[in-house]
Design a protein around this motif. Sequence first.
Motif, mmCIF file in Angstrom:
data_model
loop_
_atom_site.group_PDB
_atom_site.id
_atom_site.type_symbol
_atom_site.label_atom_id
_atom_site.label_comp_id
_atom_site.label_asym_id
_atom_site.label_seq_id
_atom_site.Cartn_x
_atom_site.Cartn_y
_atom_site.Cartn_z
ATOM 1 N N HIS A 1 0.818 -1.217 0.000
ATOM 2 C CA HIS A 1 0.000 0.000 0.000
ATOM 3 C C HIS A 1 0.852 1.268 0.000
ATOM 4 O O HIS A 1 0.434 2.307 0.515
ATOM 5 N N TRP B 1 2.716 5.987 10.568
ATOM 6 C CA TRP B 1 1.925 5.226 9.621
ATOM 7 C C TRP B 1 2.150 3.731 9.825
ATOM 8 O O TRP B 1 1.211 2.940 9.844
ATOM 9 N N ALA C 1 1.228 9.184 2.199
ATOM 10 C CA ALA C 1 1.359 10.572 1.744
ATOM 11 C C ALA C 1 2.780 11.052 2.006
ATOM 12 O O ALA C 1 3.228 11.077 3.159
ATOM 13 N N LYS D 1 -0.632 4.620 -0.906
ATOM 14 C CA LYS D 1 -1.514 5.300 0.047
ATOM 15 C C LYS D 1 -0.743 6.159 1.045
ATOM 16 O O LYS D 1 -1.338 6.943 1.772
#
Length: 169
Positions: free
Chosen positions: A45, A58, A50, A48
Amino acid sequence: MTSLEFSFAIEQLSHSLRPFALRLTKDAEDANDLLQETALKAIVHQAKFAEGTNLKAWMYTIMKNTFITNYQRLVRRNTFIDTTENLHYLNAPSQVTENLAYGAFTMDDINKAFSEVDDTYKVPFLMYFRGFKYHEIAEQLAIPIGTVKNRIHIARKELKARLQSYRKG
């Protein structure tokens, strides 16, 4: 950030994520599995993520959510539902029913302790408890997100102090 740089950053973070995984799983092998699964999800991912945000935070979030999902899956798998016509298990003498009075006393103590918490801290705590996200609480109360987190922390701390008698061990 290129895929190579991203993978390298994840590898560097794995050393700081390992203690968190151990705290969650309480087992070295399970912690390794959780760490590996977290890294895999992060790589899959990557789009996804940023750019410019905190990669470590994260990754911690991915790890926590992965652990919760795995735990819920394990609980569902270990849930036994007796669909037989025979009520032998329900009527077995090994089944014990506890008096619910203890729970009522506990709830009374919790409610009393919670009523003593200042509304400044109580309102954000209740909203968080009911499922609101930090940013939603901040918007609703028109206060910074850091203030929301701080007030929830203080409310927890006050409740913990007031309910000290329920502490185990």
